[in-house]
Design an enzyme around this catalytic site. Structure first.
Site, mmCIF file in Angstrom:
data_model
loop_
_atom_site.group_PDB
_atom_site.id
_atom_site.type_symbol
_atom_site.label_atom_id
_atom_site.label_comp_id
_atom_site.label_asym_id
_atom_site.label_seq_id
_atom_site.Cartn_x
_atom_site.Cartn_y
_atom_site.Cartn_z
ATOM 1 N N HIS A 11 7.237 12.026 2.836
ATOM 2 C CA HIS A 11 6.849 13.343 2.835
ATOM 3 C C HIS A 11 8.156 13.872 3.177
ATOM 4 C CE1 HIS A 11 2.598 13.686 2.416
ATOM 5 N NE2 HIS A 11 2.470 12.372 2.811
ATOM 6 N N SER A 66 2.147 5.766 -7.647
ATOM 7 C CA SER A 66 2.536 6.464 -8.634
ATOM 8 C C SER A 66 2.252 6.235 -10.122
ATOM 9 C CB SER A 66 4.023 6.812 -8.527
ATOM 10 O OG SER A 66 4.306 7.281 -7.135
ATOM 11 N N SER A 67 1.069 5.869 -10.499
ATOM 12 C CA SER A 67 0.927 5.622 -11.631
ATOM 13 C C SER A 67 0.773 7.085 -12.655
ATOM 14 C CB SER A 67 -0.690 5.242 -11.945
ATOM 15 O OG SER A 67 -1.880 6.039 -11.309
ATOM 16 N N SER A 68 0.595 8.297 -11.863
ATOM 17 C CA SER A 68 0.902 9.437 -12.726
ATOM 18 C C SER A 68 2.283 9.643 -12.968
ATOM 19 C CB SER A 68 0.093 10.699 -11.902
ATOM 20 O OG SER A 68 0.515 10.626 -10.624
ATOM 21 N N ASP A 114 8.469 10.574 -6.986
ATOM 22 C CA ASP A 114 7.809 9.562 -7.718
ATOM 23 C C ASP A 114 8.631 9.485 -9.228
ATOM 24 O OD1 ASP A 114 6.314 9.301 -5.388
ATOM 25 O OD2 ASP A 114 4.724 10.656 -6.323
ATOM 26 N N TYR A 159 -2.560 17.275 1.118
ATOM 27 C CA TYR A 159 -1.325 17.203 0.564
ATOM 28 C C TYR A 159 -0.632 18.438 0.688
ATOM 29 C CZ TYR A 159 3.152 15.799 -1.763
ATOM 30 O OH TYR A 159 4.357 15.536 -2.168
HETATM 31 C C1 GLA Z 1 3.378 11.359 -3.000
HETATM 32 C C2 GLA Z 1 4.220 12.613 -3.728
HETATM 33 C C3 GLA Z 1 5.955 12.514 -3.499
HETATM 34 C C4 GLA Z 1 5.966 12.404 -1.839
HETATM 35 C C5 GLA Z 1 5.095 11.344 -1.517
HETATM 36 C C6 GLA Z 1 5.133 11.104 0.314
HETATM 37 O O1 GLA Z 1 3.727 10.342 -3.811
HETATM 38 O O2 GLA Z 1 4.031 12.708 -5.067
HETATM 39 O O3 GLA Z 1 6.614 13.171 -3.882
HETATM 40 O O4 GLA Z 1 5.731 13.598 -1.337
HETATM 41 O O5 GLA Z 1 3.573 11.382 -1.691
HETATM 42 O O6 GLA Z 1 6.477 10.760 0.547
#
Ligand code: GLA
Length: 378
Positions: free
Chosen positions: A34, A124-126, A171, A221
């Protein structure tokens, strides 16, 4: 190989002759959570789990895509204003629109894709899906003239404009820039980055996936991000990157207790990333691990993005003598990332699996992490 064969077979069955094959990876993040949308540092790497797509220009203005894993086919026109209903197809639609918006070229194409990045695990599959299409469309229609940072931004804008998540750049950056056996420290303000060799001798990185995904009702988020932006604005700063704990304490009575806690985490996390990078260079894994536990505590108590299951896994890791452990990614479910001594690996995995299952009625999933290359043509 299996995935590639499957894609090739499906493509030729649906669309006739062959297309070109591309892949882009999911990611882990050792530390720096974050912080990206706060102009801070992150420390991710791409992993050996990816999304692979076979794509071929069709000479039309239609995009026709089949997702093997979801077993769904979607088509849309490049001039259509409305994004498809299917979430997975919105990512592809968004990438096309974002390239065109930036003056790039996208023509009709046929595609088939599949992946082995676990969904909802915080890997982070997306971003892998956005990156594989952004990378491929750059290669197929733009002679690779769109630079890699822009490819990452195209993925990020897709999240913002078509999926409602005001994410940072981490990501998509990791998915595009990933390099085998290297983590990357990215300064999300200047976008300067550095590759750090990552082959910890005597240690393994292992992910323990709780297989829990809490509903992001009301988009928590985005609310975290808004808290940070409010505090930065109160301090007269663009982002929390430049804030110190003293600055924060000076405005404590003017902001909500919740915003104070959120900002306290972000300010602390900045230094933790820098500490971990220094410690890694010195081979000081104990310090790396300590900072990981501190990050977990902050994400759980101050940022409030953990959950009971992940706090439980963190406690079990500590009891097993694991060097470092923390919730990874955006939070609200997903997995913990653990830095484990080789000799403790088997007993930790066994104990964590057993205890978790006893308590929650289902076993967690275990993924060994291999740091790999990001987006590429296969
Ligand atoms: C998700 C978001 C990222 C980042 C993380 C937390 O993966 O896509 O940009 O903010 O949360 O670190």
């Amino acid at each position: 190989m299996e995935m590639e064969d499957h894609i090739r077979r499906e493509f030729s069955k649906r669309f006739g002759s062959d297309g070109s094959l591309y892949a882009s990876a999911g990611r882990i993040n050792l530390i720096g959570e974050h912080t990206d949308y706060n102009g801070g540092f992150v420390f991710p790497g791409a992993i050996d789990k990816c999304i692979m797509a076979e794509i071929r220009p069709s000479g039309t203005d239609m995009v026709r895509v089949f997702s093997i894993d979801i077993d769904e086919y979607v088509e849309f026109g490049l001039n259509e204003a409305d994004a498809p209903e299917q979430q997975w197809a919105r990512y592809i639609f968004g990438v096309c629109r974002e390239i065109i918006k930036r003056g790039g070229k996208v023509e009709g194409f046929d595609a088939v894709f599949a992946g082995n990045v676990p969904l909802g695990a915080g890997l982070s599959s997306s971003a892998a899906l956005e990156s594989v299409f952004a990378f491929a469309l750059n290669d197929l229609f733009n002679d690779n003239t769109i630079d890699k940072f822009e490819l990452a931004r195209i993925g990020q804008s897709t999240e913002h404009n078509y999926c409602g998540v005001k994410c940072g750049i981490m990501d998509q950056f990791a998915s595009v820039f990933g390099k085998k056996d290297h983590l990357m420290r990215l300064d999300c303000r200047s976008m300067e980055f550095e590759y750090f060799p990552f082959e910890p001798k005597g240690y393994k990185l292992v992910l323990v996936d709780s297989v829990v995904k809490h509903e992001l009702v009301g988009s928590p988020y985005n609310r975290r991000r808004e808290s940070c932006e409010r505090v930065a604005a109160r301090l007269g700063l663009q982002t929390l990157r430049d804030a110190t704990m003293d600055d924060l304490d000076a405005v404590k009575s003017d902001i909500t207790a919740e915003d104070y806690m959120r900002a306290r985490f972000v300010i602390g996390e900045k230094q933790r990333v820098l500490d971990v990078c220094d410690a890694l260079v010195k081979g000081d894994y104990e310090t790396v691990g300590e900072r990981m536990y501190e990050t977990h505590r902050g994400l759980s108590k101050d940022y409030e993005v953990s959950c009971e299951e992940l706090d439980f896994l963190n406690d079990v890791a500590r009891e097993c003598g694991v060097t470092g452990s923390r919730i990874m990614g955006g939070g609200f479910g997903g997995c913990t990332i653990n830095l484990v001594k080789d000799e403790l690996y088997d007993s930790f995995v066994e104990t964590a699996s057993k205890k978790f299952e006893e308590r929650y009625g289902h076993a967690p999933k275990i993924y060994d992490v291999v740091i790999s290359d990001g987006a590429h043509k296969c």
